[in-house]
Motif scaffolding. Structure first.
Motif, mmCIF file in Angstrom:
data_model
loop_
_atom_site.group_PDB
_atom_site.id
_atom_site.type_symbol
_atom_site.label_atom_id
_atom_site.label_comp_id
_atom_site.label_asym_id
_atom_site.label_seq_id
_atom_site.Cartn_x
_atom_site.Cartn_y
_atom_site.Cartn_z
ATOM 1 N N THR A 40 0.808 -1.213 0.000
ATOM 2 C CA THR A 40 0.000 0.000 0.000
ATOM 3 C C THR A 40 0.847 1.271 0.000
ATOM 4 O O THR A 40 0.514 2.240 -0.673
ATOM 5 C CB THR A 40 -0.894 0.000 1.243
ATOM 6 O OG1 THR A 40 -1.555 -1.245 1.311
ATOM 7 C CG2 THR A 40 -1.906 1.089 1.165
ATOM 8 N N VAL A 67 -4.382 12.745 5.044
ATOM 9 C CA VAL A 67 -5.535 11.868 5.279
ATOM 10 C C VAL A 67 -5.189 10.421 4.929
ATOM 11 O O VAL A 67 -5.498 9.486 5.673
ATOM 12 C CB VAL A 67 -6.742 12.366 4.464
ATOM 13 C CG1 VAL A 67 -7.882 11.374 4.558
ATOM 14 C CG2 VAL A 67 -7.182 13.706 4.964
ATOM 15 N N GLY A 68 -4.493 10.247 3.805
ATOM 16 C CA GLY A 68 -4.203 8.898 3.331
ATOM 17 C C GLY A 68 -3.310 8.129 4.285
ATOM 18 O O GLY A 68 -3.600 6.982 4.638
ATOM 19 N N ILE A 92 -5.201 6.958 7.287
ATOM 20 C CA ILE A 92 -6.012 5.767 7.036
ATOM 21 C C ILE A 92 -5.131 4.528 7.015
ATOM 22 O O ILE A 92 -5.466 3.496 7.610
ATOM 23 C CB ILE A 92 -6.787 5.915 5.707
ATOM 24 C CG1 ILE A 92 -7.837 7.013 5.833
ATOM 25 C CG2 ILE A 92 -7.446 4.608 5.320
ATOM 26 C CD1 ILE A 92 -8.525 7.329 4.551
ATOM 27 N N ILE A 93 -3.950 4.637 6.357
ATOM 28 C CA ILE A 93 -3.081 3.457 6.261
ATOM 29 C C ILE A 93 -2.587 3.050 7.648
ATOM 30 O O ILE A 93 -2.571 1.870 7.999
ATOM 31 C CB ILE A 93 -1.905 3.753 5.304
ATOM 32 C CG1 ILE A 93 -2.441 3.913 3.878
ATOM 33 C CG2 ILE A 93 -0.890 2.634 5.339
ATOM 34 C CD1 ILE A 93 -1.415 4.391 2.892
ATOM 35 N N ALA A 139 -4.085 3.627 10.573
ATOM 36 C CA ALA A 139 -5.201 3.055 11.331
ATOM 37 C C ALA A 139 -5.469 1.627 10.882
ATOM 38 O O ALA A 139 -5.730 0.734 11.693
ATOM 39 C CB ALA A 139 -6.449 3.915 11.146
ATOM 40 N N LEU A 140 -5.369 1.405 9.564
ATOM 41 C CA LEU A 140 -5.600 0.053 9.045
ATOM 42 C C LEU A 140 -4.513 -0.899 9.514
ATOM 43 O O LEU A 140 -4.788 -2.049 9.881
ATOM 44 C CB LEU A 140 -5.648 0.098 7.515
ATOM 45 C CG LEU A 140 -6.093 -1.176 6.839
ATOM 46 C CD1 LEU A 140 -7.536 -1.459 7.203
ATOM 47 C CD2 LEU A 140 -5.968 -1.057 5.343
ATOM 48 N N GLN A 150 -5.135 -2.180 12.928
ATOM 49 C CA GLN A 150 -6.195 -3.191 13.041
ATOM 50 C C GLN A 150 -5.763 -4.527 12.461
ATOM 51 O O GLN A 150 -6.092 -5.572 12.993
ATOM 52 C CB GLN A 150 -7.451 -2.717 12.299
ATOM 53 C CG GLN A 150 -8.048 -1.454 12.852
ATOM 54 C CD GLN A 150 -8.970 -1.742 14.009
ATOM 55 O OE1 GLN A 150 -9.466 -2.846 14.150
ATOM 56 N NE2 GLN A 150 -9.199 -0.754 14.854
ATOM 57 N N ARG A 151 -5.050 -4.499 11.348
ATOM 58 C CA ARG A 151 -4.801 -5.733 10.595
ATOM 59 C C ARG A 151 -3.355 -6.197 10.635
ATOM 60 O O ARG A 151 -3.063 -7.309 10.240
ATOM 61 C CB ARG A 151 -5.164 -5.511 9.124
ATOM 62 C CG ARG A 151 -6.633 -5.416 8.858
ATOM 63 C CD ARG A 151 -7.216 -6.797 8.647
ATOM 64 N NE ARG A 151 -8.614 -6.715 8.335
ATOM 65 C CZ ARG A 151 -9.088 -6.453 7.133
ATOM 66 N NH1 ARG A 151 -8.272 -6.254 6.136
ATOM 67 N NH2 ARG A 151 -10.377 -6.395 6.943
#
Lengths: 506, 102
Positions: free
Chosen positions: B30, B77-78, B81-82, B84-85, B88-89
Motif C-alpha cells: 500500500t 488523510v491517506g 487511514i493506512i 489506522a488500518l 487493526q490488521r
C-alpha cells in the motif's frame, strides 16, 4: 497587467453571490466552536444546530433562486452562476440535510466522535456547490479535491472497524488515481490551448472553460487537447462509477458507514453528473463526434454490468451500490441525449431528484435496521420486517418500487422522461439496452421487498435459532422524515408538473 | 550547452505519469502504491511548469501551488487511514486486505 485589469479583478469578487457556500462553511466552523464551548451534557444538541443551519441555507437558496447573478461570472471568471448551478445548490443542501438526519440515527451507536462528522459533511457539501458552478479548471480541480479528501475521511470514519478502514483505503487509492488522471488531462488541455490574447490586453489560458471550448471548436483534432479531454472525462467517470471505472463501488459502499454510503450514492453521484453536464455542454461540446460513441459504449456497458451483477447480490449495501451503477448508466443516456435535445439536462436533474427521494427513504430504513457493524447487512436482516415494523416496511417498499421504476411512483416518471429524451435523440439501441436493464432491476428490487414482506421458509428442525435482527423504533422526527420522503415519492409520481416545469422549463 | 525543448519535458512527464499509473496497478504494498500516486501528481506538475514556461503564461505556475497543497492534504488523510488500518490488521499488503467480499 495594467491597473484597470487588477481593479476589474478585485471588483469581480462578489462574496454575496456565494452566500450559501460561505454560510455552510461558517456553520461547519461554528460546530467545532460549539463543541469546545458547550458543556458535555449539551453536546447532543450540536447535530440539531447543523440540521437547522442547512435548513436555513436551503430556504435561503430557494427564496433567492432567481438572483441577479444568473448568467454572470464572478471571482475573475472562476465561478459562473446559472440555473443549473442553483438547482445543484438546492439538491446538495437537501441531500446533506438528509445525510445528517441519517447520521443522528447511526452515530450514537458507536463510540466515535460526532461533531467532526457533521463538520466534514457541511464542508464537502459547500465544495460540491462550488464544483457545480465552476467555470475554470483550477476552481474545478480544487473544489473536486475538497470533495474527494472529505469523502476519504467520511468513508473511513468508523476507524475501529477493519472493514470500514479497508473500504476507506480502497476509496483512497481509487479516488487519488482518478484525480491524478483528471489532473493530467487538465494539464494537457492547458498546454494545447497555450496563450490566447483577448480584448484590452487580457491574456487567457486553457484553464478557462470558455477559452478551452473556443480552442476545441477551432482545432477539433488537436491530439493533445482531445487526449486531455478524454482523461478529464475518465476522471469524472470514476466519480459516477461508470463502466469500466466502477470496480471500487461495491466494496466501498459495503464498508462505509450507512450515512456515508447514502452520501456517496446521492451527493457524490449527482456531483459527478453536474460536472459531466457542465463539461459536455460547455467545454467539450465541440468534440461531439468523439464523445458520443465513447459515452454510448460506456452507458450500455454500465447499465448491463450494474444490473447483471446486482442480480445475485444478497448484501443490501452492495446491492445499493451495484444498482446505483445501473442508475448512473440511465443518467448517462440523458447526458448523451443532451448533445442534441437541449432539455435532456433538465431530465437528468429530475431523475436525480426522484433518485434522491427514493434512495434516502431506503437508506433511512436501512439505518433503523442495522446494529453496530453495519458493513454486515444481509437481505435476511429484513426478514418479517412488515410484521415487526409495518411503517418501515411500507417506506422500504415505496423507496425500492420507485428505484425500480414502478408506476405511479416518482422513479417511473424519472425514467420515462429520460427515455423520451433519449428517444428524441434517436438513441434506439441504447434505449433497448436500458429497458432490458429496467426489467432486470425489478427482479432484485422485488427480491428485497419479498424479504421484508414474506416469511422465508425455515426447516422446522433447524437448530439455528433465528437471531432477532437489531431494529430500532424511529423517533417522532425520524418517522416524520421517512413519511415525508415516501409521500413525496408518491405525490411526485402523480403531480410532477411543478418540479418538471422548474427543472426543464428553465 | 544542451537545451531541452517542450517535447522533452512533456515526454519525461508522460513517462513518469505512466510509471506511477502502472505502479498503482501492479505493486502490492500500500505504501508503494501511495508513492506511485504521488508520482503521478508530480508528473502532472512537471508538465504544467514546462507548458507554463513555453506558453508564456503564469497561470500554470500558480496552479502548481494549489496542486502541492492538495497533495499535502491527501497525504495527511491517506497516511492516517493506512496507519489506522495497519493497527487493526497488522499488514499493508493489498492481497491480504480482501475481507470485503460477497
Amino acid at each position: 497587467m495594467s491597473l484597470e485589469l487588477l481593479k476589474a479583478a478585485a471588483d469581480s469578487n462578489q462574496w454575496w453571490a456565494l452566500a450559501p457556500e460561505v454560510m455552510l462553511a461558517c456553520a461547519a466552523l461554528a460546530l467545532l466552536v460549539l463543541e469546545l464551548v458547550l458543556p458535555r451534557a449539551e453536546h447532543h444538541k450540536i447535530p440539531l444546530f447543523a440540521i437547522a443551519a442547512q435548513a436555513i441555507v436551503l430556504v435561503g437558496v430557494f427564496l433567492n433562486f432567481d438572483t441577479n447573478w444568473l448568467g454572470e461570472s464572478t471571482f475573475g471568471g472562476l465561478i459562473r452562476h446559472s440555473n443549473w448551478g442553483q438547482i445543484a445548490r438546492v439538491f446538495f443542501v437537501l441531500s446533506s440535510l438528509l445525510v445528517c438526519f441519517l447520521a443522528t440515527v447511526c452515530l450514537p451507536r458507536t463510540r466515535m466522535p460526532r461533531v467532526e462528522f457533521y463538520h466534514t459533511v457541511l464542508v464537502v457539501t459547500a465544495a460540491m456547490m462550488l464544483l457545480a458552478q465552476s467555470d475554470h479548471f483550477v476552481m474545478f480541480f480544487v473544489a473536486l479535491e475538497t470533495v474527494t479528501v472529505g469523502l476519504y475521511i467520511l468513508v473511513s470514519y468508523f476507524r475501529d472497524n477493519p472493514l470500514t478502514l479497508e473500504a476507506g483505503l480502497k476509496y483512497l487509492v481509487m479516488g487519488a488515481l482518478s484525480s491524478a488522471i483528471m489532473l493530467f488531462g487538465i494539464v494537457l488541455l492547458y498546454g494545447a490551448v497555450g496563450r490566447v490574447e483577448g480584448a484590452n490586453g487580457a491574456i487567457h489560458t486553457g484553464f478557462e472553460f470558455g477559452t478551452a471550448a473556443a480552442f476545441l471548436q477551432a482545432h477539433p483534432d488537436n491530439f493533445l487537447a482531445v487526449a486531455g479531454a478524454l482523461l478529464v472525462l475518465s476522471g469524472v467517470a470514476f466519480k459516477i462509477g461508470a463502466f469500466p471505472f466502477q470496480i471500487w463501488v461495491p466494496d466501498v459502499y459495503q464498508g462505509a458507514p450507512t450515512p456515508v454510503t447514502a452520501f456517496l450514492a446521492v451527493s457524490s453521484k449527482a456531483a459527478g453528473f453536474a460536472v459531466l453536464l457542465l463539461l459536455v455542454r460547455n467545454v467539450f461540446a465541440p468534440l461531439q463526434s468523439v464523445l458520443v460513441p465513447v459515452l454510448s459504449l460506456m452507458a450500455g456497458a454500465t447499465i448491463l454490468f450494474g444490473n447483471l451483477s446486482a442480480l445475485t447480490q444478497r448484501n443490501a449495501k452492495r446491492l445499493m451500490g451495484l444498482s446505483g451503477i445501473s442508475h448512473a448508466g440511465y443518467l448517462l443516456l440523458g447526458v448523451i441525449a443532451s448533445f442534441t435535445v437541449p432539455w435532456a439536462g433538465g431530465a437528468v436533474w429530475f431523475y436525480l431528484f426522484t433518485y434522491l427521494l427514493a434512495t434516502m427513504a431506503v437508506f433511512g430504513v436501512m439505518a433503523y435496521c442495522t446494529g453496530e457493524n453495519d458493513a454486515d447487512h444481509e437481505l435476511d436482516t429484513y426478514d418479517r420486517l412488515s410484521r415487526d415494523r409495518p411503517f418501515l416496511a411500507a417506506v422500504l417498499a415505496i423507496g425500492l418500487g420507485s428505484l425500480a421504476g414502478i408506476p405511479p411512483l416518482a422513479g417511473f416518471l424519472g425514467k420515462l422522461i429520460l427515455f423520451i429524451a433519449a428517444f428524441q435523440a434517436h438513441l434506439y439501441t441504447l434505449l433497448a439496452v436500458a429497458i432490458v436493464g429496467v426489467v432486470l432491476s425489478i427482479y432484485y428490487y422485488f427480491g428485497w421487498i419479498k424479504a421484508a414482506f414474506f416469511e422465508s421458509w425455515r426447516p422446522a428442525f433447524s437448530t439455528e435459532t433465528a437471531t432477532a435482527a437489531p431494529r430500532t423504533t424511529p423517533s417522532l422526527f425520524g418517522t416524520l422524515t421517512l413519511a415525508l420522503l415516501a409521500v413525496a415519492t408518491v405525490v411526485l409520481g402523480f403531480f410532477p408538473g411543478p418540479l418538471t416545469s422548474w427543472l426543464i422549463g428553465k | 550547452m544542451l537545451h531541452a525543448g517542450l517535447e522533452q519535458y512533456v515526454l519525461v512527464s508522460a513517462l513518469l505519469f505512466a510509471l506511477g499509473f502502472f505502479g498503482v496497478l501492479l505493486r502490492k504494498n500500500t505504501l508503494v502504491i501511495y508513492m506511485c500516486l504521488e508520482l503521478m501528481l508530480v508528473a502532472s506538475t512537471l508538465a504544467l511548469v514546462a507548458f507554463s514556461r513555453f506558453n508564456g503564461t503564469m497561470d500554470g505556475n500558480v496552479f502548481v501551488f494549489f496542486i502541492l497543497t492538495i497533495a499535502a492534504a491527501e497525504v495527511a488523510v491517506g497516511l492516517a487511514i493506512i496507519v489506522a488500518l495497519f493497527r487493526q490488521r497488522h499488514t499493508v499488503q493489498v492481497e491480504e486486505l480482501n475481507h470485503l467480499k460477497n
